[in-house]
Design an enzyme around this catalytic site. Structure first.
Site, PDB file in Angstrom:
ATOM      1  N   HIS A 232      -4.427   5.313  -3.583  1.00  8.82           N
ATOM      2  CA  HIS A 232      -5.656   6.069  -3.830  1.00  8.82           C
ATOM      3  C   HIS A 232      -5.284   7.478  -4.268  1.00  8.82           C
ATOM      4  O   HIS A 232      -4.346   8.068  -3.743  1.00  8.82           O
ATOM      5  CB  HIS A 232      -6.509   6.154  -2.557  1.00  8.82           C
TER       6      HIS A 232
ATOM      7  N   TYR B  59       0.852  -1.186   0.000  1.00  8.74           N
ATOM      8  CA  TYR B  59       0.000   0.000   0.000  1.00  8.74           C
ATOM      9  C   TYR B  59       0.887   1.235   0.000  1.00  8.74           C
ATOM     10  O   TYR B  59       1.736   1.401   0.882  1.00  8.74           O
ATOM     11  CB  TYR B  59      -0.920   0.007   1.220  1.00  8.74           C
TER      12      TYR B  59
END
Length: 189
Positions: free
Chosen positions: A136, A95
């Site tokens: 994101h 991530y």
């Protein structure tokens, strides 16, 4: 045309890549990373995120220094893959929680160096359980989407109301798979 500095004009200097030193994160630099993220990004990360960056993926969390000044960073952590994110397999994911560069140093190649170093570090682990890297991006940040696409990330989907305190609150989930060389089967005699 711009101020002349040696063989480059100030306009050309602004576009030139900077020779920054890249180093993996360690605890003594953790507070610098927190301050940089708070100064540059509209979102705040909990202390647990920073602790995870050091514990699970310290060599893929990379800091960019120009002389003694921290000018950019990419912060990562390794997470267990979840079926809710479209992963049907067991494994892990990298991530990428933040990528940031101080405004005066943007568009000088630092962000690209950070992402390339981060992804190279994760791939160098050779851990085939780590399926991909993901991040994101706020839906309104088209420049960032194009930047990540240059490094192999693809838009997977939009997540409505992902961000709590910024507008628009929606995020694009972008994913880049890791490709490992095929393992050679052992020959039994």
């Amino acid at each position: 045309e711009g101020l002349y500095l040696g063989s480059l004009t100030s306009r050309e200097m602004d576009a030139a890549d900077l020779d920054v030193s890249l180093e993996p994160l360690h605890y003594k630099r953790l507070e610098q990373l927190r301050i940089l993220n708070a100064a540059v990004l509209p979102v705040r990360f909990p202390n647990s995120f920073y602790d995870d960056c050091v514990k699970s993926s310290s060599d893929s969390t990379v800091l960019a220094h120009l002389d003694d000044l921290l000018v950019g960073a990419v912060a990562t952590r390794v997470e267990k893959a979840s079926k809710s994110e479209g992963e049907g397999e067991q494994g892990a994911r990298l991530y990428i929680g933040s990528v940031c560069v101080l405004a005066p140093y943007r568009n000088r190649g630092i962000g690209g160096k950070l992402i390339a170093k981060c992804l190279a570090a994760a791939e160098a682990w050779g851990d085939e359980n780590i399926k991909d890297a993901y991040l994101h991006v706020q839906t309104s940040n088209e420049e960032a989407v194009k930047f990540y696409e240059k490094y192999g990330f693809v838009k997977q989907r939009v997540i409505e109301n992902y961000y709590k305190r910024i507008d628009p609150p929606h995020a694009v989930l972008m994913v880049r798979p890791f490709v490992y060389p095929p393992s050679t089967p052992s020959i039994q005699v």
